[in-house]
Design an enzyme around this catalytic site. Structure first.
Site, PDB file in Angstrom:
ATOM      1  N   GLU A   1     -14.323  57.099  15.689  1.00 14.36           N
ATOM      2  CA  GLU A   1     -13.575  57.373  14.463  1.00 14.36           C
ATOM      3  C   GLU A   1     -12.522  58.465  14.676  1.00 14.36           C
ATOM      4  O   GLU A   1     -11.404  58.358  14.169  1.00 14.36           O
ATOM      5  CB  GLU A   1     -14.522  57.738  13.324  1.00 14.36           C
ATOM      6  CG  GLU A   1     -15.533  56.652  12.972  1.00 14.36           C
ATOM      7  CD  GLU A   1     -14.921  55.287  12.668  1.00 14.36           C
ATOM      8  OE1 GLU A   1     -13.753  55.218  12.237  1.00 14.36           O
ATOM      9  OE2 GLU A   1     -15.630  54.277  12.863  1.00 14.36           O
TER      10      GLU A   1
ATOM     11  N   HIS B   1      -9.353  57.092  16.116  1.00 15.13           N
ATOM     12  CA  HIS B   1      -8.428  56.465  15.157  1.00 15.13           C
ATOM     13  C   HIS B   1      -7.457  57.498  14.574  1.00 15.13           C
ATOM     14  O   HIS B   1      -6.256  57.233  14.450  1.00 15.13           O
ATOM     15  CB  HIS B   1      -9.192  55.793  14.013  1.00 15.13           C
ATOM     16  CG  HIS B   1      -9.814  54.493  14.380  1.00 15.13           C
ATOM     17  ND1 HIS B   1      -9.092  53.398  14.819  1.00 15.13           N
ATOM     18  CD2 HIS B   1     -11.111  54.100  14.370  1.00 15.13           C
ATOM     19  CE1 HIS B   1      -9.904  52.392  15.056  1.00 15.13           C
ATOM     20  NE2 HIS B   1     -11.147  52.789  14.805  1.00 15.13           N
TER      21      HIS B   1
END
Length: 123
Positions: free
Chosen positions: A83, A86
């Site tokens: 995550e 990203h």
């Protein structure tokens, strides 16, 4: 480990990966504070990064606390950096390549396999 301790561990690991990205790519490319985090994600999705768009969630990662608590070691090793990658992708490229070549390269630079799906047990 109780749920509050798991949340704190996820926050710290998110910050650690953010700092790692700054070391890898430099402060000029990775600007700002570490992503904010929340823990209300439900269902089978382990994590969700918001790089832009909805102002409420801009530069934010939502984690599934149930999945994290039930699979803590793997979650910290794979989902958190996934995550964070990203958000790093957005800062470096001005957009998100989702699970594209640029995101995959960030994962490789993190020393991780650029996988996009998990096989965790639901908590």
């Amino acid at each position: 480990m109780n749920r509050e301790e798991v949340k704190e561990l996820l926050r710290k690991e998110t910050e650690r990966w953010w700092e790692h990205a700054i070391v890898l790519y430099g402060k000029r490319r990775i600007q700002g504070r570490p992503p904010t985090t929340s823990f209300e994600l439900r269902g089978r999705v382990a994590g969700w990064a918001y790089d832009k768009g909805c102002r409420r969630y801009q530069h934010h990662i939502r984690y599934n606390l149930d999945i994290a608590a039930a699979n803590l070691e793997g979650f910290l090793a794979r989902t958190v950096p996934h995550e964070v990658a990203h958000i790093v992708d957005y800062f470096m490229n001005g957009y998100s390549s989702h699970h594209g070549k640029k995101w995959k390269q960030i994962m490789v630079d993190f020393g991780l396999e650029p996988t996009r799906c998990h096989s965790y047990e639901k908590g």
